[in-house]
Each structure stands twice: as C-alpha cells, then as structure tokens.
Design a protein around this motif. Structure first.
Motif, PDB file in Angstrom:
ATOM      1  N   ARG A 279       0.838  -1.204   0.000  1.00 34.79           N
ATOM      2  CA  ARG A 279       0.000   0.000   0.000  1.00 34.79           C
ATOM      3  C   ARG A 279       0.871   1.251   0.000  1.00 34.79           C
ATOM      4  O   ARG A 279       0.602   2.210  -0.710  1.00 34.79           O
ATOM      5  N   MET A 280       1.928   1.217   0.809  1.00 35.46           N
ATOM      6  CA  MET A 280       2.823   2.366   0.878  1.00 35.46           C
ATOM      7  C   MET A 280       3.528   2.570  -0.460  1.00 35.46           C
ATOM      8  O   MET A 280       3.731   3.708  -0.898  1.00 35.46           O
ATOM      9  N   ALA A 281       3.928   1.471  -1.106  1.00 36.64           N
ATOM     10  CA  ALA A 281       4.597   1.562  -2.403  1.00 36.64           C
ATOM     11  C   ALA A 281       3.690   2.273  -3.399  1.00 36.64           C
ATOM     12  O   ALA A 281       4.138   3.168  -4.131  1.00 36.64           O
ATOM     13  N   ALA A 282       2.423   1.899  -3.391  1.00 38.56           N
ATOM     14  CA  ALA A 282       1.477   2.510  -4.328  1.00 38.56           C
ATOM     15  C   ALA A 282       1.357   4.004  -4.051  1.00 38.56           C
ATOM     16  O   ALA A 282       1.389   4.827  -4.972  1.00 38.56           O
ATOM     17  N   ARG A 283       1.253   4.338  -2.761  1.00 34.71           N
ATOM     18  CA  ARG A 283       1.104   5.762  -2.395  1.00 34.71           C
ATOM     19  C   ARG A 283       2.358   6.540  -2.777  1.00 34.71           C
ATOM     20  O   ARG A 283       2.272   7.631  -3.349  1.00 34.71           O
TER      21      ARG A 283
END
Lengths: 535, 464
Positions: A279-283
């Motif tokens: 999720r952090m990677a996407a953000r």
C-alpha cells in the motif's frame, strides 16, 4: 565484692545506676554507707558483667538462606582471576584527577571487554568477586547485562539478599530464572502469572527459540494487556521478524493505542512483501516519478495534499513535528515505508547508484535521500546503503545520499563487518579523525588491519601537525579499546616525545607521547588479558 | 612463591597508591625486571620525566627500596613491580640481580645487618649482649642506668596510682548522681578526665574513659552498656591499686591494660605461621595494623601489631593466605596473644587448607575461658567450622550448619562489604570462618569455602 549476692538482678543495678545512689540505694541487701554506695554498685556491676560475658550462650539460628543454584561453568584460571580482581579494584579507587589521564591504562574501560571474553570462554565468576561485580553493575548500567550474565545464578542469588542489588532481579538477567523456552506448560504459567519484567524476558527468550510460538503466546492475552505493556511486547518482535508475523501485526494496526499502531506499521514496513508495504509503495509511487518535462533526467515530486484515513491506519502521523511542513512530512513517511525495490522500476530501470545521483525538482532531493536512508536501514538493504554512502574516500565529506554522520553510521550497520571497516578506513584516510568518532563506533572490535592502520596514521599526522591532543581524546580512548593488540609494537615508535613543531600548542608533544604510551600499554594489557583467559 | 594481585594490593598504604600501583602493574613502563626465585624482585620503571627509577623488593620482608622521591612505603613503583611479578614469569623472569639491587639485597640478608636493624628499634635481645660486652669497663654506668630506670618506673607508677584514685572518685560521683544526669552534661567532662589520665601517663585508662564518653546516650540500651564499661574501668582501677596482691600473670595483664608498654620477652616459637587476617584501624594520630597468625604445629594463635603515624602505612605487611616459616616472641602477661615477629626462614608458600575450627558453642566457651585470665577482654580469636552466614536486616548471624545455634555477627565490624563477600563465598552452604568472638558478637575476618583452599579476606579494602 563479696557482699554481692547473685540474687541482685542486672536490671536492678542498671536502674540504680541510672537514678544515682543518692536517690536509690543499690538493692544488694547490705546497707552500704553513703560514700561507699557507688563503689559497691560498681563492684556488683563488674561481677555481673564478667559473669555474663563468660557465660554467653549461642542464640537460636534464624532460617538459613536457600542454597545458591549450581553454576557448572568452568573455573577461571588463576591469572585471569587476579586480573578480574585488579579491574574491579580499580573501580572503587577514587576517580581522582579528572582531565589528564596519565600514561597508565584506564582499567574501568577494559572491564566490559574482559567480561565479554570471559563469557565467550564459558567461565564462572569467582564467588569472592561477586559483590564487587554487582557493585560495578550497579554503578554502570552499560555493564549490567554483561556483568549479570557473568555473575550467573550465584550472583543473582546474592543480589536477592541485598536491596542495593535489587536491579539485578529486574528482568535484565536474561535467562536466569526463566523456564526453558521449549517447556510449554512452564512458559505458559510464567506468561500468565509472572511480573512484567519476567514476561518481557520470557517473550524474548521464546522469540529467540521459536518466533512463531512467541506470537502465539502474545496473541492469547493481547486483548487484556495494558497499552504500555502491549507496546513493550510488540517491540520484542523486532528480533526474528518475518513475513509470518504479518497477520498479527496487520491486526495490531487497528489497536486502540496510537503508539502500538505506529510500531506495528513500522515493523510491517520492514517486511517488503507485506500488504502494508505494498500500500505504501502505491502511495509513494503516486508522489515520485521521472520528470518528463526536464531536459536531463530528473526526479519529479508531488507531495501528498492530505493524510487520509488509510494512511493514518498505516502508521502515518497526520500532524508533523513543529517546524516541519505537513506535506513534506507525509512524503517522508510514505517513502521510508515503501519497499526500496519499487524505485528502479518506477524510475526508468535505473540502479540505486544512478537513482541516488539523479537531481530532484523543486529542492526535494534532501527529503527523498533522507527517507531512502531510513528505508535502507529499516529493510536492511546493503545495496541501497552502499549507494547512499557512496565512496568513502571522495574529497567532499558529504556523501551522495547520506549527509549526516548519524545517517552514515546507521547505513554502515547494514553492511558486512569487513566492508564496514574498509569504508571507515577510507573515510579516515581522506578526512582525518575529527568527524570519524561516530563511524568508528559501528566497526567491529578488534578493528580490522586496514582500519587500525588508518586510525594510527591519522593520529600520527594530527600530532605532526601540532594539533591539540585533547581534541582527540575520544578517538584515543576508542583506539585503546578497539585496536588490535598486535599493533602495539608498531606504535612503540610513536611514544617518544618529539621536538615541538612550529606553531604547535605548548606542551602538546608531552601530552601526545603520554597518550601514545597509554595506548601502547593498554594494548599490551589487552593482549595479556586475552592470553590469561585462553590459558 | 609468587603472590596474588589481591595480596599485593593489600600492601598499599592508601587508595591513591593502590590506584597508581595497579596502573604500573604492566610491562609497559618496566625494563630489566628480574626475580631471584627466593623472593627478591627488581626492575627499572620509567618515570614521568623519562628517567628510570630503580625499584627492589624483598617479598619475604616485605621490604622495599626505590629511588623515587615518594615517602610512602611501599611506593607505587614497588606495588607495580610486585603486581607484575604476581602476573607470572613472563613479565619478571628469574635472573641474576644487577649490582645496584644486589647491594641492597645483600645488606638485608646478612644476619649481622638484621641484628643491627633490631638494635636500632630497641629490641631487647641485643641489649643483653651489649651488657655482657660492656661488663668490665662500663659496669658502673650500667648499674647507674638500671637504677635510674627503676626510679623512673617508680615515679610513673606513682602518677598512675594518683590517676587511678582520681578516676575512682570520678566514677563514684558518676554513680552517685546517676547515669541519666551524666548523659545530659555531654562529652566535655569525659574528655577532661581522659586528658587527666594522659597526664597521669595511663593511656589505657584514658582510652577507656573516652569510650565511656562515647557510650553515654549512644542509642537504645546505652545505660546498661555504660554501666558495664564503667564497672570494668572500676575493676581495672581497683586491680592497679592492689596490684601487689595479684598473681604475676594477672598483674602483667593489669599493667598492659593500664597502658604500660610490655616487651616481647618470652621464649621464641618457631612454626609455619598461617597469616589469617590483616586489617587496619585508624584514628587521627595513629594507624594500627593487626595481623593474626596461626601456627600449624603449635596450634597457637598470635597477634602482631604494627603502627603508622598519621596517614602513613604501618611498616609490617603480611598478605592473608600465605604461610611463613618464622620465629615469633610472645609478649608477657597471661592469656595475651600479642607477639613480635623475629627471624624468618625461606619464602612464604600459599596455604593448603583452612585452620581447624569448632562450633559456635565452642567459640563462646573459648572466649569465656580467656576472660579468666583477662576480664577486660572484648573478643577472642576463634575459627568456626561449618557455619552458614544468615543475612538479615536485623543483624547477621553465623549459624552452625548442623545444629540450632548461631552467633550474632558483631554489628560494629567495620567491614560491611566483607559480609557480602562472606555470603557470596558461602552460597548458602557451610564455610570455615576466622574472626574475633566476644560479647558484642562475632567479627568475621577471613573465610574458606569447601571449593578451594583460597583464603578469602573479609577485611581487605582492595576489593571492598
């Protein structure tokens, strides 16, 4: 004295003496004339006193202490035992002359090393040294874990009898009273009934033995633990962290306590394969990309405009610390928690080295590099750490990615020991010692040969340049403890008092030679200590 | 036989020397070190200005010689050298003594020299020899000297008698007015009386009077303690005033208790003496060192006393745990343990087994028997076998391992850290303990556990 009869009790005599014979005649029956009464009383008291002393009887013994548990470690060889006595004796000597340290080794500084070596050899602490050892551990918290492990079961037993040594019973004594981590019923009983410190120690030992079992143990009682306890327990999962911990950590992201949530998020972000990391990677990828408008390759950054509920659940604190803009703060949180593997893919297939070298638009470079440094440390990624550290011998003291010494020290921690020493050796050769202290601290002891040589050469250069010796006292102290004892003979040459060069600080030459002599004698002492322990 | 580091550090006159000495106990500053194998050690130590000091130690003395300007004995160089030597043969190899060391060592080892030293200290054995040698030529002067000495002794006895009478009067006043009112008037009157006893040349009485002053109002139960000690002062006064009626051994005890110096005059006793304990007590003027010995063959216990003027270490030092083959000469007086160390033979060796001991019951019985010869005795040296230290906030005990009895540990034993070492060594099991047993309790001074023959000193400050 013959007039005294044994029927006169001692208490009667004491009462008469207290009040005075003018007021109360000694109760010995025979009425003594007034002037003789005091002496008659003393006669009687003398008989009583000597009789009582001569007839003393033992008293009744109180309950004897439980015997100390057995300690099956080997007995220290004689010379090592004497060395320990000397190291501990030095501690109680008054810490007299602050300032000039003289040419004699500082024995207190060698105690941790001695204890670590004695433990590695599997020796038992001599019983007669235990009180001094516990006193040393009491005075210096940095010594505690080592000193208590060496003191062993008898040391802990002894500490139980003296309130001043109570600290030794507080959980820090890992493994002393704990059940074997594989002993299910005993572990469960202590987990359910133990004191907080015992439970922390227990969780640590179970985690080291079987990481999954620790999570299982923790899950059972998780809901009933207090918030600050949950935080401590969660912290012990840092050891042996793996993807298997993810379900538990993911669930802790919904914890009532903000600190628990933040810690869980931090642990998950150290697992690049976790859902949170994804999720952090996407953000992060939404915010950072290649600048399509620039003529040369560059990074474009569009920091987040808001911290939404999802980000907050994943551990991003919505309010930045004072003095920081909220958008750059949020960006930093996203980039540090995103898996580093995301960037080569996102930035045109470049290697970490190439990425670190790219300029960033609008002055975002520092923010990005700092976040990558944190990510490299958290994910223990040596490849990125190398890229961010750059080449240590480059002429500017500033690295390509990491700017502060603290960042570099943490990045070095992710590299293999040999490479770490080599990098710091290069740094010392290029930039001298004035900034090297923190970096030297992360190098394994004893220092590898190139590092030791670089430090000694740098000290020699500093002396020849007429520098203030006392501004190097930190590095000197470190060198005394960390240089390979084999260097001693090479250093012997430096102990002579040199002619003072032009412009040198007055008296510096004497101080330098004294410092080198202390260095040499400390190294000799360390060599002797090692030899005694290996005997 | 090389000493241990603890034994060496126990010789240090003060904490600063100990620290400085342990810093020099490394090969770094030393060169040309060597040892004779019979207890002599020497070496050159680089000083702070680069000039080497010549240091020689005769560990059988121990005696020290160093070219440094320090007035401490042993100086830090001597301590460092001994530590180096204690560390093993690597640092101090066996060798021939160089000229400068040999000269001093030779001077020490010659018997003639030792006699001279003793004569310089006023030893009695040589004065007898002098008398015979001077018999024919100086017979008159000798007789005259003896007469003068006798007159001096008589004058002193008369002054002590006057002092004892005055003290009796003081005690009578005290009891007449009551201890309660005396406690209110504070320490002043006692100090004055003590000064009067010093004037009367009765230091023994003076010390007891000072103790009375300290007892008044000194916490719970003080009236009983003050009455006890007052009664014993009274007993001593009476004994002195009627000393002619006492049997000689008791009269000798009374003389020493009052403060007359006794001389070591008994027949010499040669034995292998185990050094049980060594400890110092100090007041503003004087450091007193007590060394307890026990003879292996004779089973005899002896006390060596050595004094140092304010701030200086007493001259005699014997590390606990060593056995020395030596001759001692006891002092006069019944039941007195004090002795003087004379000739020593060979080099000390480490003790192989703890001294034999008894139960707590036997220890108190021994103290009781000793009181028959000296009712002023506060404590008696004994060894307890198979006792377990029992720690407690209300005072420690030493309990018989097999049996219900125990001795209270003397609360005034000034070696608090020694008690913890005792407990550590015992590990809750039985140990052998040497100490002083008396009406205040048992003061432990040394211990031996079943695990090793090592003597664990409970008094040394080196590891406090």
């Amino acid at each position: 004295m013959s007039r005294t009869t044994p029927t006169t009790t001692w208490d009667d005599l004491v009462t008469s003496a207290m009040l005075g014979t003018d007021r109360r005649t000694p109760p010995d029956g025979a009425p003594a004339p007034g002037s003789q009464a005091p002496l008659a009383l003393l006669d009687a008291a003398a008989v009583h006193t000597v009789r009582r002393r001569a007839g003393l009887r033992p008293s009744t013994a109180r309950p004897r202490p439980d015997p100390a548990p057995r300690d099956d470690r080997r007995e220290l060889p004689g010379p090592a035992r004497r060395r320990l006595a000397a190291l501990l004796a030095d501690r109680v000597a008054p810490a007299g002359s602050a300032g000039r340290r003289g040419a004699a080794p500082d024995l207190t500084e060698l105690l941790p090393q001695w204890l670590a070596a004695a433990e590695a050899h599997g020796y038992r602490a001599p019983a007669s040294a235990l009180p001094a050892l516990l006193d040393a551990a009491r005075a210096r918290t940095d010594l505690r874990p080592l000193a208590l492990r060496f003191a062993g079961p008898r040391g802990i037993w002894l500490a139980g009898h003296n309130a001043e040594w109570r600290f030794a019973l507080r959980g820090t004594a890992a493994g002393t009273a704990l059940p074997a981590p594989g002993d299910g019923p005993a572990v469960r009983r202590l987990w359910e009934e133990g004191l907080f410190a015992e439970r922390v120690a227990l969780l640590g030992s179970v985690r080291a033995h079987d990481p999954g079992a620790a999570v299982a143990l923790l899950s059972e009682t998780w809901r009933t633990e207090r918030a600050e306890d949950r935080l401590m327990f969660l912290d012990s999962l840092r050891t042996g962290l793996s993807d298997a911990d993810e379900p538990f950590l993911e669930q802790a992201l919904s914890d009532r306590s903000r600190n628990v949530r933040a810690t869980a998020a931090e642990l998950l972000s150290a697992l690049p394969g976790s859902a949170l990391a994804g999720r952090m990677a996407a953000r992060a990828a939404e915010c950072v990309g290649l600048d399509r408008m620039a003529k040369v390759a560059a990074i474009a950054v569009e920091a987040p405009y808001a911290c939404d509920a999802g980000m907050e659940r994943d551990g991003v604190a919505p309010a930045p610390p004072s003095g920081r803009g909220e958008r750059s703060w949020w960006l930093g949180r996203l980039v540090e928690a995103a898996p580093l593997a995301v960037w080569p893919e996102r930035l045109g297939g470049r290697t970490p080295e190439e990425i670190v070298a790219l300029p960033a638009a609008d002055g975002w470079g520092d923010e990005l590099h700092a976040a990558w440094c944190r990510a490299a440390v958290r994910q223990r990624d040596p490849h990125w750490a190398r890229a961010l550290l750059g080449v240590s011998s480059q002429p500017t003291a500033r690295g390509p990615g990491a700017s502060s010494l603290a960042e570099r020290a943490s990045l070095l921690g992710t590299l293999p020991a040999g490479e770490r020493a080599e990098w710091v050796a290069g740094f010392v050769s290029a930039h001298g010692l004035s900034e090297a202290f923190q970096l030297l601290g992360v190098c394994p002891v004893p220092w590898a040969e190139p590092l030791g040589r670089a430090v000694v050469d740098a000290l020699d250069i500093a002396r020849d340049a007429g520098s203030h010796p006392w501004s190097f006292s930190g590095v000197m102290g470190l060198a005394e403890r960390c240089l390979d004892p084999g260097e001693a003979s090479r250093l012997e040459l430096l102990t002579a008092t040199p002619d003072e060069p032009e412009g040198a600080s007055p008296g510096a030459g004497g101080y330098w030679s004294e410092a080198f002599r202390r260095l040499v004698s400390t190294l000799r002492l360390r060599a002797a200590m090692q030899a005694e322990l290996s005997a | 036989m090389r000493w241990t580091a603890e034994q060496v550090l126990a010789l240090a006159p003060d904490a600063a020397s100990r620290r400085a000495g342990s810093g020099l106990g490394l090969p770094g500053p030393w060169s040309e070190t060597g040892g004779s194998g019979t207890g002599a050690v020497w070496g050159l130590c680089r000083g702070s200005d680069g000039r080497p000091y010549r240091t020689v130690v005769d560990s059988t003395g121990p005696a020290y010689r160093c070219s440094c300007p320090s007035r401490r004995a042993p100086c830090k160089h001597a301590l460092g050298l001994l530590l180096l030597w204690a560390g093993g043969a690597g640092a101090v190899p066996d060798a021939e003594a160089p000229g400068w060391a040999e000269e001093w060592l030779a001077g020490r080892s010659s018997p003639a020299r030792r006699r001279e030293e003793r004569a310089a200290h006023g030893g009695p054995s040589t004065s007898a020899a002098d008398t015979t040698a001077a018999d024919t030529t100086a017979g008159d002067t000798t007789a005259g000297d003896a007469g003068a000495a006798r007159r001096r002794a008589e004058r002193r006895a008369a002054r002590i008698t006057a002092g004892a009478r005055e003290l009796e009067q003081r005690l009578a006043d005290l009891l007449r007015g009551g201890l309660a009112s005396a406690a209110q008037s504070g320490y002043g009157p006692w100090e004055e009386t003590a000064a009067r006893m010093v004037d009367a040349q009765a230091p023994g009485l003076a010390a007891r009077v000072r103790e009375l002053g300290a007892l008044a109002g000194s916490g719970q139960g003080w009236p009983a303690r003050l009455l006890e000690e007052s009664a014993l002062v009274h007993l001593l006064d009476r004994a002195w005033l009627e000393i002619d009626r006492l049997p000689e051994p008791l009269a000798a005890v009374v003389r020493t208790r009052v403060g007359l110096t006794a001389t070591a005059g008994g027949p010499a006793v040669r034995d292998d003496w185990l050094v049980l304990a060594q400890y110092d007590s100090a007041d503003a003027k004087l450091t007193t060192r007590r060394i307890w010995l026990r003879g292996r063959e004779t089973g005899r216990t002896a006390l060596l006393l050595s004094y140092g003027a304010a701030g200086r270490a007493p001259g005699l030092a014997l590390p606990p745990g060593l056995v020395i083959d030596a001759e001692i000469v006891p002092y006069g007086g019944a039941g007195r343990l004090r002795a003087e160390l004379r000739e020593r033979f060979g080099t000390p060796v480490p003790v192989k087994a703890p001294p034999p001991g008894g139960s707590t019951e036997e220890a108190l019985a021994a103290y009781g028997r000793a009181l028959r010869d000296d009712p002023w005795l506060d404590a008696w040296p004994v060894t307890l076998e198979d006792v377990v230290p029992v720690p407690s906030d209300d005072g420690w005990q030493l309990a018989d391992a097999r049996g219900p009895s125990a001795l209270p540990v003397a609360p005034a034993a000034g070696f608090r850290s020694g008690l913890w070492r005792l407990l550590a060594v015992s590990g809750g099991g039985p140990v052998t303990v040497f100490g002083e047993c008396g009406h205040r309790g048992f003061a432990p001074l040394a211990a031996w556990s079943g695990d090793s023959p090592e003597t664990v000193a409970l008094t040394s400050t080196a590891l406090s």
